[in-house]
Design a protein around this motif. Structure first.
Motif, PDB file in Angstrom:
ATOM      1  N   THR A   1       0.869  -1.168   0.000  1.00 17.83           N
ATOM      2  CA  THR A   1       0.000   0.000   0.000  1.00 17.83           C
ATOM      3  C   THR A   1       0.908   1.221   0.000  1.00 17.83           C
ATOM      4  OG1 THR A   1      -1.770  -1.138   1.163  1.00 17.83           O
ATOM      5  CG2 THR A   1      -1.759   1.265   1.304  1.00 17.83           C
ATOM      6  N   ALA A   2       0.594   2.205  -0.840  1.00 18.67           N
ATOM      7  CA  ALA A   2       1.558   3.280  -1.049  1.00 18.67           C
ATOM      8  C   ALA A   2       0.899   4.598  -1.394  1.00 18.67           C
ATOM      9  CB  ALA A   2       2.526   2.895  -2.174  1.00 18.67           C
ATOM     10  N   THR A   3       1.568   5.681  -1.005  1.00 17.81           N
ATOM     11  CA  THR A   3       1.245   7.001  -1.547  1.00 17.81           C
ATOM     12  C   THR A   3       2.109   7.160  -2.788  1.00 17.81           C
ATOM     13  OG1 THR A   3       2.924   8.029  -0.118  1.00 17.81           O
ATOM     14  CG2 THR A   3       0.669   7.940   0.714  1.00 17.81           C
ATOM     15  N   ARG A   4       1.485   7.299  -3.938  1.00 22.09           N
ATOM     16  CA  ARG A   4       2.215   7.206  -5.203  1.00 22.09           C
ATOM     17  C   ARG A   4       2.186   8.519  -5.973  1.00 22.09           C
ATOM     18  NH1 ARG A   4       0.855   2.259  -9.099  1.00 22.09           N
ATOM     19  NH2 ARG A   4       2.051   1.222  -7.445  1.00 22.09           N
ATOM     20  N   SER A   5       3.370   8.898  -6.483  1.00 20.51           N
ATOM     21  CA  SER A   5       3.514  10.063  -7.347  1.00 20.51           C
ATOM     22  C   SER A   5       4.725   9.824  -8.237  1.00 20.51           C
ATOM     23  CB  SER A   5       3.697  11.326  -6.518  1.00 20.51           C
ATOM     24  OG  SER A   5       3.850  12.459  -7.350  1.00 20.51           O
ATOM     25  N   SER A   6       4.585  10.034  -9.537  1.00 20.04           N
ATOM     26  CA  SER A   6       5.656   9.719 -10.470  1.00 20.04           C
ATOM     27  C   SER A   6       6.768  10.761 -10.438  1.00 20.04           C
ATOM     28  CB  SER A   6       5.106   9.627 -11.897  1.00 20.04           C
ATOM     29  OG  SER A   6       6.162   9.558 -12.843  1.00 20.04           O
ATOM     30  N   VAL A   7       7.974  10.355 -10.048  1.00 18.76           N
ATOM     31  CA  VAL A   7       9.104  11.280 -10.024  1.00 18.76           C
ATOM     32  C   VAL A   7       9.593  11.563 -11.446  1.00 18.76           C
ATOM     33  CG1 VAL A   7      10.936   9.543  -9.783  1.00 18.76           C
ATOM     34  CG2 VAL A   7      11.262  11.821  -8.823  1.00 18.76           C
ATOM     35  N   ARG A   8       9.388  10.630 -12.358  1.00 18.12           N
ATOM     36  CA  ARG A   8       9.769  10.884 -13.760  1.00 18.12           C
ATOM     37  C   ARG A   8       8.914  12.013 -14.341  1.00 18.12           C
ATOM     38  NH1 ARG A   8      12.304   6.734 -17.203  1.00 18.12           N
ATOM     39  NH2 ARG A   8      12.580   7.603 -19.285  1.00 18.12           N
ATOM     40  N   GLU A   9       7.611  11.983 -14.043  1.00 24.63           N
ATOM     41  CA  GLU A   9       6.727  13.052 -14.502  1.00 24.63           C
ATOM     42  C   GLU A   9       7.090  14.368 -13.827  1.00 24.63           C
ATOM     43  OE1 GLU A   9       3.922  15.214 -16.482  1.00 24.63           O
ATOM     44  OE2 GLU A   9       4.734  13.219 -16.946  1.00 24.63           O
ATOM     45  N   ALA A  10       7.511  14.299 -12.566  1.00 29.69           N
ATOM     46  CA  ALA A  10       7.965  15.507 -11.878  1.00 29.69           C
ATOM     47  C   ALA A  10       9.164  16.112 -12.605  1.00 29.69           C
ATOM     48  CB  ALA A  10       8.333  15.185 -10.434  1.00 29.69           C
ATOM     49  N   GLY A  11      10.087  15.263 -13.064  1.00 29.51           N
ATOM     50  CA  GLY A  11      11.233  15.751 -13.823  1.00 29.51           C
ATOM     51  C   GLY A  11      10.818  16.447 -15.101  1.00 29.51           C
ATOM     52  N   ARG A  12       9.858  15.857 -15.806  1.00 29.36           N
ATOM     53  CA  ARG A  12       9.361  16.468 -17.053  1.00 29.36           C
ATOM     54  C   ARG A  12       8.767  17.849 -16.763  1.00 29.36           C
ATOM     55  NH1 ARG A  12       6.707  11.200 -17.739  1.00 29.36           N
ATOM     56  NH2 ARG A  12       7.961   9.874 -19.099  1.00 29.36           N
ATOM     57  N   GLN A  13       7.897  17.903 -15.754  1.00 28.87           N
ATOM     58  CA  GLN A  13       7.192  19.156 -15.470  1.00 28.87           C
ATOM     59  C   GLN A  13       8.126  20.246 -14.968  1.00 28.87           C
ATOM     60  OE1 GLN A  13       3.451  19.175 -13.404  1.00 28.87           O
ATOM     61  NE2 GLN A  13       2.963  17.074 -13.972  1.00 28.87           N
ATOM     62  N   LEU A  14       9.070  19.888 -14.090  1.00 29.57           N
ATOM     63  CA  LEU A  14       9.965  20.902 -13.552  1.00 29.57           C
ATOM     64  C   LEU A  14      10.903  21.431 -14.639  1.00 29.57           C
ATOM     65  CD1 LEU A  14      10.582  22.439 -10.978  1.00 29.57           C
ATOM     66  CD2 LEU A  14      12.332  20.742 -10.445  1.00 29.57           C
ATOM     67  N   ALA A  15      11.310  20.563 -15.545  1.00 30.94           N
ATOM     68  CA  ALA A  15      12.140  21.020 -16.669  1.00 30.94           C
ATOM     69  C   ALA A  15      11.378  22.045 -17.509  1.00 30.94           C
ATOM     70  CB  ALA A  15      12.566  19.833 -17.525  1.00 30.94           C
ATOM     71  N   HIS A  16      10.086  21.799 -17.743  1.00 30.51           N
ATOM     72  CA  HIS A  16       9.261  22.764 -18.475  1.00 30.51           C
ATOM     73  C   HIS A  16       9.196  24.102 -17.733  1.00 30.51           C
ATOM     74  CE1 HIS A  16       7.643  20.762 -21.998  1.00 30.51           C
ATOM     75  NE2 HIS A  16       7.383  19.681 -21.295  1.00 30.51           N
ATOM     76  N   ILE A  17       9.041  24.035 -16.401  1.00 27.68           N
ATOM     77  CA  ILE A  17       8.974  25.258 -15.605  1.00 27.68           C
ATOM     78  C   ILE A  17      10.257  26.066 -15.763  1.00 27.68           C
ATOM     79  CG2 ILE A  17       8.961  26.135 -13.231  1.00 27.68           C
ATOM     80  CD1 ILE A  17       6.982  23.869 -12.551  1.00 27.68           C
ATOM     81  N   LEU A  18      11.409  25.388 -15.678  1.00 26.10           N
ATOM     82  CA  LEU A  18      12.684  26.090 -15.797  1.00 26.10           C
ATOM     83  C   LEU A  18      12.885  26.668 -17.193  1.00 26.10           C
ATOM     84  CD1 LEU A  18      15.363  27.032 -14.695  1.00 26.10           C
ATOM     85  CD2 LEU A  18      16.299  24.752 -15.121  1.00 26.10           C
ATOM     86  N   LEU A  19      12.558  25.903 -18.220  1.00 25.73           N
ATOM     87  CA  LEU A  19      12.728  26.404 -19.590  1.00 25.73           C
ATOM     88  C   LEU A  19      11.828  27.610 -19.846  1.00 25.73           C
ATOM     89  CD1 LEU A  19      13.044  23.097 -21.661  1.00 25.73           C
ATOM     90  CD2 LEU A  19      14.863  24.600 -20.825  1.00 25.73           C
ATOM     91  N   ASP A  20      10.659  27.631 -19.213  1.00 32.95           N
ATOM     92  CA  ASP A  20       9.762  28.783 -19.357  1.00 32.95           C
ATOM     93  C   ASP A  20      10.349  30.015 -18.671  1.00 32.95           C
ATOM     94  OD1 ASP A  20       7.105  29.881 -20.169  1.00 32.95           O
ATOM     95  OD2 ASP A  20       6.883  30.146 -18.004  1.00 32.95           O
ATOM     96  N   ILE A  21      11.001  29.810 -17.521  1.00 32.60           N
ATOM     97  CA  ILE A  21      11.668  30.925 -16.835  1.00 32.60           C
ATOM     98  C   ILE A  21      12.769  31.499 -17.718  1.00 32.60           C
ATOM     99  CG2 ILE A  21      13.181  31.504 -14.892  1.00 32.60           C
ATOM    100  CD1 ILE A  21      11.635  29.403 -13.254  1.00 32.60           C
ATOM    101  N   ILE A  22      13.532  30.606 -18.366  1.00 31.31           N
ATOM    102  CA  ILE A  22      14.634  31.038 -19.227  1.00 31.31           C
ATOM    103  C   ILE A  22      14.105  31.815 -20.434  1.00 31.31           C
ATOM    104  CG2 ILE A  22      16.457  30.203 -20.771  1.00 31.31           C
ATOM    105  CD1 ILE A  22      16.754  27.834 -18.737  1.00 31.31           C
ATOM    106  N   ALA A  23      12.998  31.326 -21.003  1.00 35.21           N
ATOM    107  CA  ALA A  23      12.429  31.966 -22.194  1.00 35.21           C
ATOM    108  C   ALA A  23      11.707  33.262 -21.860  1.00 35.21           C
ATOM    109  CB  ALA A  23      11.473  31.001 -22.899  1.00 35.21           C
TER     110      ALA A  23
END
Length: 343
Positions: A293-315
């Motif tokens: 039994t687990a509290t589940r959240s995808s860390v791979r998806e977190a990587g995708r989303q955070l990368a988008h956030i950073l690239l948007d800051i740069i742009a």
């Protein structure tokens, strides 16, 4: 095929082809489409360095990891996060620079990355309470985004985090609903923000059920299998042993299971275990029915989303820092059951 050969094939100058591939507005839409089609047909990829010279950007994102940061480097979470972030970088023409540095050199590395313009931004991993890297990066003016949050840092900054407090409060309530009263916590290092929040959620649920917080039922350390095993073994040897355990990582939960089974007990019947599961691609928590039994959240998806956030800051520099709070899902598996009856 290089730029010169592609240009000759199209009957265009190298400057025109380069400008078309790098998005310069003075190139007509028809020419741009023709160049892009030819580049795709001939599998031509402009070098990152050439694109960087044309755009004035490094087209690289930095990840700086101190040598002593075991909670990042020994945990498979890091690999999945990097894989997710890397997918986003690649789609946008960015490379990744990973620096493993001595702890005392970390701040100087950030200063060097900024002064050399080696990267366009950085991801901050494993934030601690009052993390000093956040004010440093703000002072340097180096774009950044944080995987997690840093309690005590009041100046706005971009971050993406799982709602750790809510997840562990809900998991603890679930165990109370099953009749458990002696619930243990095997946590990560509590100088780390995520672990601090998970303990707070656990304690919230205890107080809501009028159960006193018992330090004898709480452990904090590197989230290894051995730590999970030793913590569980020691607590199970106590007179008033826990009937349920919350673990902060799947790796620690595996150690807890080993300790339970070593005592001749059965998971889900004699001792229930709930873990946090980052939906790791190469350390999966069972198939259709979770093992734990687990509290589940995808860390791979977190990587995708955070990368988008950073690239948007740069742009788009100068905007309001974006924050994203992900909710973990409680997945019921075979590791939990009703509290055992006392004879």
């Amino acid at each position: 095929m290089n730029l010169k050969e592609l240009s000759q094939n199209l009957g265009l100058s190298q400057t025109t082809v380069s400008r078309a591939l790098n998005g310069y507005p003075e190139v007509s839409a028809a020419t741009r489409a023709r160049v892009e089609e030819a580049a795709k047909a001939f599998n031509y990829r402009p070098s990152t360095r050439a694109k960087g010279l044309a755009t004035g950007k490094a087209l690289a994102i930095g990840h700086v990891i101190p040598m002593s940061t075991k909670h990042e480097m020994v945990n498979p979470i890091f690999g999945d996060f990097i894989a997710g972030a890397g997918e986003t970088y690649a789609r946008h023409g960015y490379e990744m620079i990973l620096s493993i540095v001595a702890d005392e050199d970390e701040h100087q590395i950030y200063r060097g990355l900024k002064s050399r313009r080696a990267v366009d931004g950085v991801i901050v991993h494993g934030p601690s309470m009052n993390d000093p890297r956040i004010p440093l990066l703000q002072e340097l003016g180096l774009p950044f985004a944080v995987h997690g949050r840093a309690t005590g840092c009041e100046t706005p900054y971009a971050w993406l985090d799982v709602n750790n407090r809510s997840a562990f409060e809900r998991a603890t309530r679930f165990l109370f609903d099953l009749g458990h009263r002696r619930i243990a916590l095997i946590n990560g290092l509590e100088v780390m923000d995520f672990a601090h929040r998970r303990r707070a959620g656990y304690e919230d649920a205890l107080r809501a059920h009028n159960v006193a917080v018992d330090p004898a039922l709480m452990r904090s350390g590197e989230m290894t299998e051995v730590f999970g095993y030793q913590s569980t073994r020691d607590m199970l040897q106590e007179t008033n042993a826990p009937t349920a355990i919350l673990a902060s990582s799947l790796i620690s939960a595996l150690g807890a299971r080993r300790a339970v089974e070593e005592q001749g007990l059965t998971i889900g019947r004699d001792v229930s275990i709930i873990t946090h599961d980052d939906a790791l691609s190469y350390l999966q928590n069972g198939g259709d029915v979770p093992i734990f039994t687990a509290t589940r959240s995808s860390v791979r998806e977190a990587g995708r989303q955070l990368a988008h956030i950073l690239l948007d800051i740069i742009a788009n520099p100068g905007g309001t820092p974006k924050t994203t709070l992900l909710e973990a899902e409680l997945m019921v598996g075979g590791s939990t059951g009703p509290a055992p009856r006392k004879d």
